[in-house]
Design a protein around this motif. Structure first.
Motif, PDB file in Angstrom:
ATOM      1  N   GLU A  72       0.809  -1.105   0.056  1.00 10.48           N
ATOM      2  CA  GLU A  72      -0.116  -0.004   0.012  1.00 10.48           C
ATOM      3  C   GLU A  72       0.816   1.128   0.000  1.00 10.48           C
ATOM      4  OE1 GLU A  72      -2.879   0.127   3.113  1.00 10.48           O
ATOM      5  OE2 GLU A  72      -3.609  -1.803   2.570  1.00 10.48           O
ATOM      6  N   ALA A  73       1.917   1.208   0.875  1.00  9.24           N
ATOM      7  CA  ALA A  73       2.795   2.255   0.858  1.00  9.24           C
ATOM      8  C   ALA A  73       3.498   2.591  -0.591  1.00  9.24           C
ATOM      9  CB  ALA A  73       3.881   2.283   2.008  1.00  9.24           C
ATOM     10  N   ARG A  74       3.920   1.589  -1.304  1.00  9.38           N
ATOM     11  CA  ARG A  74       4.625   1.551  -2.416  1.00  9.38           C
ATOM     12  C   ARG A  74       3.618   2.577  -3.345  1.00  9.38           C
ATOM     13  NH1 ARG A  74       7.840  -3.112  -5.681  1.00  9.38           N
ATOM     14  NH2 ARG A  74       8.626  -1.472  -7.157  1.00  9.38           N
ATOM     15  N   ALA A  75       2.327   1.831  -3.514  1.00 10.33           N
ATOM     16  CA  ALA A  75       1.271   2.303  -4.343  1.00 10.33           C
ATOM     17  C   ALA A  75       1.329   4.051  -4.065  1.00 10.33           C
ATOM     18  CB  ALA A  75       0.090   1.877  -4.299  1.00 10.33           C
ATOM     19  N   PHE A  76       1.409   4.316  -2.838  1.00 11.57           N
ATOM     20  CA  PHE A  76       0.966   5.698  -2.765  1.00 11.57           C
ATOM     21  C   PHE A  76       2.315   6.561  -3.078  1.00 11.57           C
ATOM     22  CE2 PHE A  76       2.192   9.253   0.306  1.00 11.57           C
ATOM     23  CZ  PHE A  76       0.865  10.263   0.133  1.00 11.57           C
ATOM     24  N   TYR A  77       3.483   6.096  -2.659  1.00 16.14           N
ATOM     25  CA  TYR A  77       4.497   6.723  -2.928  1.00 16.14           C
ATOM     26  C   TYR A  77       5.028   6.763  -4.483  1.00 16.14           C
ATOM     27  CZ  TYR A  77       5.468   7.670   1.856  1.00 16.14           C
ATOM     28  OH  TYR A  77       5.499   8.271   3.308  1.00 16.14           O
ATOM     29  N   GLU A  78       4.748   5.885  -5.044  1.00 18.45           N
ATOM     30  CA  GLU A  78       5.032   5.551  -6.500  1.00 18.45           C
ATOM     31  C   GLU A  78       3.879   6.160  -7.420  1.00 18.45           C
ATOM     32  OE1 GLU A  78       6.682   1.691  -7.555  1.00 18.45           O
ATOM     33  OE2 GLU A  78       7.893   1.921  -5.621  1.00 18.45           O
ATOM     34  N   GLU A  79       2.678   5.665  -7.058  1.00 18.15           N
ATOM     35  CA  GLU A  79       1.707   6.083  -8.118  1.00 18.15           C
ATOM     36  C   GLU A  79       1.034   7.360  -7.764  1.00 18.15           C
ATOM     37  OE1 GLU A  79      -1.237   2.734  -8.002  1.00 18.15           O
ATOM     38  OE2 GLU A  79       0.460   1.039  -8.281  1.00 18.15           O
ATOM     39  N   GLN A  80       1.097   7.705  -6.398  1.00 17.93           N
ATOM     40  CA  GLN A  80       0.337   9.064  -6.270  1.00 17.93           C
ATOM     41  C   GLN A  80       1.409  10.151  -6.233  1.00 17.93           C
ATOM     42  OE1 GLN A  80      -2.588   7.350  -3.057  1.00 17.93           O
ATOM     43  NE2 GLN A  80      -3.398   8.942  -3.775  1.00 17.93           N
ATOM     44  N   LEU A  81       2.471  10.107  -5.597  1.00 15.15           N
ATOM     45  CA  LEU A  81       3.765  10.958  -5.387  1.00 15.15           C
ATOM     46  C   LEU A  81       4.422  11.031  -6.566  1.00 15.15           C
ATOM     47  CD1 LEU A  81       4.420  11.311  -1.875  1.00 15.15           C
ATOM     48  CD2 LEU A  81       2.814  12.726  -3.218  1.00 15.15           C
ATOM     49  N   GLY A  82       4.466   9.778  -7.297  1.00 13.92           N
ATOM     50  CA  GLY A  82       5.350   9.670  -8.486  1.00 13.92           C
ATOM     51  C   GLY A  82       6.989   9.606  -8.488  1.00 13.92           C
ATOM     52  N   ILE A 130      -1.194  22.347  -3.502  1.00 15.26           N
ATOM     53  CA  ILE A 130      -2.595  21.661  -3.036  1.00 15.26           C
ATOM     54  C   ILE A 130      -3.356  21.183  -3.927  1.00 15.26           C
ATOM     55  CG2 ILE A 130      -4.498  22.281  -1.590  1.00 15.26           C
ATOM     56  CD1 ILE A 130      -2.978  24.401  -0.031  1.00 15.26           C
ATOM     57  N   SER A 131      -3.669  21.935  -5.024  1.00 14.41           N
ATOM     58  CA  SER A 131      -4.233  21.403  -6.121  1.00 14.41           C
ATOM     59  C   SER A 131      -3.710  20.241  -6.921  1.00 14.41           C
ATOM     60  CB  SER A 131      -4.317  22.549  -7.347  1.00 14.41           C
ATOM     61  OG  SER A 131      -4.850  23.508  -6.840  1.00 14.41           O
ATOM     62  N   TRP A 132      -2.023  20.139  -6.791  1.00  9.66           N
ATOM     63  CA  TRP A 132      -1.610  18.853  -7.500  1.00  9.66           C
ATOM     64  C   TRP A 132      -1.877  17.747  -6.237  1.00  9.66           C
ATOM     65  CZ3 TRP A 132       2.083  15.453  -5.797  1.00  9.66           C
ATOM     66  CH2 TRP A 132       3.062  14.646  -6.920  1.00  9.66           C
ATOM     67  N   LEU A 133      -1.890  17.827  -5.295  1.00  4.17           N
ATOM     68  CA  LEU A 133      -2.146  16.633  -4.237  1.00  4.17           C
ATOM     69  C   LEU A 133      -3.520  16.291  -4.349  1.00  4.17           C
ATOM     70  CD1 LEU A 133      -0.618  18.011  -1.092  1.00  4.17           C
ATOM     71  CD2 LEU A 133       0.234  16.058  -2.311  1.00  4.17           C
ATOM     72  N   LYS A 134      -4.680  17.325  -4.429  1.00  4.15           N
ATOM     73  CA  LYS A 134      -5.797  17.202  -4.732  1.00  4.15           C
ATOM     74  C   LYS A 134      -6.266  16.303  -5.961  1.00  4.15           C
ATOM     75  CE  LYS A 134     -10.268  19.313  -4.781  1.00  4.15           C
ATOM     76  NZ  LYS A 134     -11.207  20.667  -4.713  1.00  4.15           N
ATOM     77  N   ASP A 135      -5.451  16.539  -7.014  1.00  3.15           N
ATOM     78  CA  ASP A 135      -5.518  15.745  -8.402  1.00  3.15           C
ATOM     79  C   ASP A 135      -5.297  14.287  -8.241  1.00  3.15           C
ATOM     80  OD1 ASP A 135      -6.523  17.877  -9.701  1.00  3.15           O
ATOM     81  OD2 ASP A 135      -4.693  18.280 -10.687  1.00  3.15           O
ATOM     82  N   ARG A 136      -4.578  14.074  -7.106  1.00  3.88           N
ATOM     83  CA  ARG A 136      -4.127  12.493  -6.928  1.00  3.88           C
ATOM     84  C   ARG A 136      -4.749  11.937  -5.888  1.00  3.88           C
ATOM     85  NH1 ARG A 136      -1.084  15.763  -9.586  1.00  3.88           N
ATOM     86  NH2 ARG A 136       0.227  14.884 -11.026  1.00  3.88           N
TER      87      ARG A 136
END
Length: 192
Positions: free
Chosen positions: A17-27, A79-85
């Motif tokens: 789950e953490a990997r998905a967040f850091y890689e897919e959402q944060l890039g 903030i918008s960048w985070l919201k888009d993810r």
């Protein structure tokens, strides 16, 4: 002797789950994956600095806080960048996440958010103006007004962040504002 932070780590309860967040959402792109040891390492932005996530059982897990450094020109869109993810910016220092905040004593602009485990993460950008001697946390727009900048509202800014800019934030050493301040700031900026 100490001139920065080379690496930092965060405990996670579920590596997948953490990997998905850091890689897919944060890039972020992994530099080394060691699933058998429950760890993934990243070197954000190719900076040479290391960020690791370590899977821990609940009894060993502890919450942490760290910041990713981003360019100041990208801060208004954070903030918008985070919201888009589908990542929600968090309230901090009693201020709602309607725009980035400024820690006036550094000075540094920030946006706070959490990973799936509740680790407190931050986007941070050093600001070019000199620090205030009266330490506070204020909205970015108030900082700009104080320094004679009249730009568009951070809330309406379009996301422009690019993942190659991410670097763990390394706090700048406290310095008295004098002739050494500009030298220290120049060294700090040139590191990145």
């Amino acid at each position: 002797m100490i001139n920065g932070i080379y690496e930092t780590h965060a405990d996670v309860r579920n590596l997948k789950e953490a990997r998905a967040f850091y890689e897919e959402q944060l890039g972020l792109t992994p530099s080394l994956v060691m699933e058998e040891r429950g760890v993934i390492f990243y070197t954000p932005g190719g900076s040479g600095q290391v960020f690791g996530i370590w899977e821990k059982p609940e009894v060993e897990w502890k919450k942490s806080h760290f910041a990713f450094q981003i360019p100041v020109e990208d801060m208004k869109a954070a903030i918008s960048w985070l919201k888009d993810r589908e990542i929600v910016a968090k309230q901090a220092f009693g201020l709602d996440p309607t725009e980035p905040l400024v820690h006036t004593w550094v000075p540094m602009a920030s946006v706070y958010f959490e990973d799936p485990d509740g680790n407190l993460l931050e986007f941070a950008a050093n600001l070019p103006e000199p620090p205030d001697h009266d330490p506070k946390v204020i909205y970015f727009s108030d900082w700009e007004k104080k320094h004679g900048k009249h730009t568009s509202s951070p809330v309406q800014a379009e996301p422009t962040l690019e993942t190659q800019h991410y670097k763990p934030y390394i706090p700048r050493q406290k310095a008295v504002v004098n002739e050494n301040y500009n030298r220290l700031l120049s060294q700090r900026i040139n590191r990145f």
